[in-house]
Design a protein around this motif. Structure first.
Motif, short mmCIF file in Angstrom:
data_model
loop_
_atom_site.label_atom_id
_atom_site.label_comp_id
_atom_site.label_asym_id
_atom_site.label_seq_id
_atom_site.Cartn_x
_atom_site.Cartn_y
_atom_site.Cartn_z
N SER A 180 42.81 26.30 25.80
CA SER A 180 42.89 25.64 24.50
C SER A 180 42.10 24.35 24.58
CB SER A 180 44.36 25.33 24.15
OG SER A 180 44.88 24.34 25.02
N GLY A 181 42.20 23.53 23.54
CA GLY A 181 41.52 22.25 23.56
C GLY A 181 42.07 21.31 24.61
N ARG A 182 43.30 21.59 25.08
CA ARG A 182 43.94 20.73 26.08
C ARG A 182 43.72 21.20 27.50
NH1 ARG A 182 49.68 20.19 25.93
NH2 ARG A 182 49.29 18.30 27.15
N ARG A 183 43.27 22.45 27.66
CA ARG A 183 43.18 22.99 29.02
C ARG A 183 42.17 24.13 29.07
NH1 ARG A 183 49.15 25.57 28.30
NH2 ARG A 183 48.55 27.58 27.45
N THR A 184 41.54 24.25 30.20
CA THR A 184 40.70 25.41 30.50
C THR A 184 41.33 26.11 31.70
OG1 THR A 184 38.69 24.32 29.73
CG2 THR A 184 38.42 26.22 31.18
N VAL A 185 41.73 27.36 31.49
CA VAL A 185 42.40 28.12 32.54
C VAL A 185 41.43 29.16 33.10
CG1 VAL A 185 44.35 29.61 33.14
CG2 VAL A 185 44.63 27.79 31.43
N THR A 186 41.15 29.03 34.37
CA THR A 186 40.27 29.97 35.06
C THR A 186 41.11 30.89 35.93
OG1 THR A 186 38.46 28.38 35.13
CG2 THR A 186 38.35 30.22 36.68
N GLN A 187 41.01 32.19 35.67
CA GLN A 187 41.71 33.18 36.50
C GLN A 187 40.86 33.48 37.73
OE1 GLN A 187 44.68 34.08 35.98
NE2 GLN A 187 45.14 34.63 33.89
N TRP A 188 41.53 33.52 38.87
CA TRP A 188 40.82 33.79 40.13
C TRP A 188 41.58 34.85 40.90
CZ3 TRP A 188 41.19 30.21 44.97
CH2 TRP A 188 40.35 30.70 45.98
N TYR A 189 40.88 35.91 41.30
CA TYR A 189 41.46 37.02 42.04
C TYR A 189 40.81 37.08 43.43
CZ TYR A 189 42.00 38.00 37.06
OH TYR A 189 42.24 37.89 35.71
N PRO A 190 41.32 36.33 44.40
CA PRO A 190 40.63 36.19 45.69
C PRO A 190 40.51 37.49 46.48
CG PRO A 190 42.32 34.49 45.41
CD PRO A 190 42.52 35.49 44.33
N VAL A 191 41.42 38.45 46.25
CA VAL A 191 41.38 39.70 47.04
C VAL A 191 41.00 40.89 46.17
CG1 VAL A 191 43.04 38.82 48.72
CG2 VAL A 191 43.88 40.10 46.75
N LEU A 192 40.30 40.63 45.08
CA LEU A 192 39.99 41.69 44.12
C LEU A 192 39.31 42.89 44.77
CD1 LEU A 192 39.98 42.52 41.10
CD2 LEU A 192 37.68 41.52 40.95
N ARG A 193 38.34 42.65 45.65
CA ARG A 193 37.58 43.75 46.27
C ARG A 193 38.09 44.13 47.65
NH1 ARG A 193 35.64 45.45 41.58
NH2 ARG A 193 34.71 43.71 40.44
N TRP A 194 39.23 43.58 48.04
CA TRP A 194 39.77 43.94 49.34
C TRP A 194 40.42 45.31 49.29
CZ3 TRP A 194 42.42 39.53 52.49
CH2 TRP A 194 41.61 38.39 52.50
N SER A 195 40.33 46.03 50.38
CA SER A 195 41.04 47.30 50.50
C SER A 195 42.46 47.04 50.99
CB SER A 195 40.33 48.21 51.51
OG SER A 195 40.45 47.67 52.80
N THR A 196 43.30 48.05 50.87
CA THR A 196 44.66 47.94 51.39
C THR A 196 44.64 47.64 52.89
OG1 THR A 196 45.47 49.51 49.72
CG2 THR A 196 46.86 49.16 51.65
N THR A 197 43.70 48.25 53.59
CA THR A 197 43.57 48.00 55.03
C THR A 197 43.29 46.53 55.31
OG1 THR A 197 42.73 50.24 55.38
CG2 THR A 197 42.28 48.63 57.11
N GLU A 198 42.39 45.94 54.53
CA GLU A 198 42.06 44.53 54.72
C GLU A 198 43.26 43.63 54.44
OE1 GLU A 198 37.58 43.49 53.69
OE2 GLU A 198 38.47 44.76 52.15
N VAL A 199 44.01 43.97 53.40
CA VAL A 199 45.19 43.16 53.05
C VAL A 199 46.19 43.15 54.21
CG1 VAL A 199 47.24 43.08 51.57
CG2 VAL A 199 44.98 43.42 50.56
N TRP A 200 46.50 44.33 54.72
CA TRP A 200 47.46 44.40 55.82
C TRP A 200 46.91 43.78 57.09
CZ3 TRP A 200 52.30 44.57 55.27
CH2 TRP A 200 52.88 45.29 54.22
N GLN A 201 45.61 43.87 57.30
CA GLN A 201 45.02 43.23 58.47
C GLN A 201 45.18 41.72 58.40
OE1 GLN A 201 43.60 45.15 61.06
NE2 GLN A 201 43.93 43.20 62.11
N ARG A 202 44.98 41.14 57.22
CA ARG A 202 45.17 39.70 57.07
C ARG A 202 46.63 39.31 57.33
NH1 ARG A 202 42.89 35.20 54.39
NH2 ARG A 202 40.91 36.15 55.01
#
Length: 276
Positions: A180-202
């Motif tokens: 809005s005029g009071r705020r700019t909200v940026t959505q960020w998906y840090p693991v968007l392209r990660w595979s399930t394997t990568e998630v569990w590895q982390r």
């Protein structure tokens, strides 16, 4: 070998994902459901926030979906406590919010007379997105910034593997509905392209706390009985939480509609070895 091929292919196709300008963010809100993707996204966000020297601008938000009319948690037992421990793992402030209108998702389903489905995900819009937007408003009010919109980065653990809609998302995007005029909200998906394997590895590499339901056989966390879950996950969940499954099956009868068009909760209970 197949997992290695999968990871190499994903990196080759998508390359490095963009990261928002964290140093310019006034507040970084990390939505944490307690699931594996959320904790992996939190870990990655904290790592990059540390690089930018702004860990002190992070707050962790957990949205609780409430208790059913019979007193069962819609989410897996222990989820809120786990989300709190995950935030404490990084020394981050932790907040819990709930719908101001509905005591639980099940109350909302009953009032609507139908279960959510792919084309009508009111479970997300009514119980999560609107609550998150109100929390962002609280943060903007607390910041007290004047003369320009407050800059909010909202971190979520979305992954492209979870759905076609998520696969089409960019890793960083402005949320027009929340801005809005009071705020700019940026959505960020840090693991968007990660595979399930990568998630569990982390998770394993960093020794991150995760939910017991995964070790009990669930591939995803979400609601204990999610309308978008796979049939094996639903069967597993009904076996682990038979009383909750029974309440959903009774709700089917009350409303005269099945849990899913092609799969009733009564059938899920039968598959889990219970009495429908």
């Amino acid at each position: 070998m197949s997992a290695q091929i999968e990871l190499v292919s994903a990196r080759a196709v998508h390359g490095l994902e963009p990261v928002p300008d964290l140093a310019s963010a006034d507040r970084i809100v990390i939505s944490n459901s307690g699931g594996k993707d959320s904790i992996a996204a939190m870990d990655e966000a904290v790592r990059l926030a540390d690089d930018a020297g702004v860990r002190d601008r992070i707050v962790v938000l957990h949205i609780d979906l409430g208790r059913t009319p019979r007193g069962h948690t819609v989410e897996w037992p222990g989820t809120e406590d786990l989300a709190r421990r995950q935030a404490a793992h990084y020394g981050l402030p932790f907040q819990v919010r709930r719908s101001a209108k509905w005591p639980s998702l099940v109350h909302r389903i009953r009032a609507r007379g139908q279960f959510p489905h792919f084309l009508s995900r009111f479970c997300t819009s009514d119980m999560k997105r609107s609550v998150a937007h109100r929390f962002v408003t609280e943060q903007v009010d607390a910041l007290g910034i004047t003369g320009r919109p407050a800059r909010i980065v909202h971190v979520m653990g979305f992954r492209a593997e979870e759905s076609r809609a998520r696969a089409r998302r960019p890793a960083v995007e402005v949320d027009g509905r929340a801005s809005s005029g009071r705020r700019t909200v940026t959505q960020w998906y840090p693991v968007l392209r990660w595979s399930t394997t990568e998630v569990w590895q982390r998770i394993r590499d960093r020794g991150l706390p995760y939910h017991w339901a995964y070790d009990a056989g669930m591939s995803r966390l979400s609601c204990s009985l999610c309308v978008l879950a796979s049939a094996p996950d639903l069967t597993c969940a009904a076996g682990l939480r038979p009383a909750l499954a029974r309440e959903y099956a009774d709700l089917e009868k009350e409303m005269g509609v099945p849990f899913r068009r092609e799969l009733s909760m009564a059938e899920v209970i039968r598959r889990a070895g219970g009495a429908a």
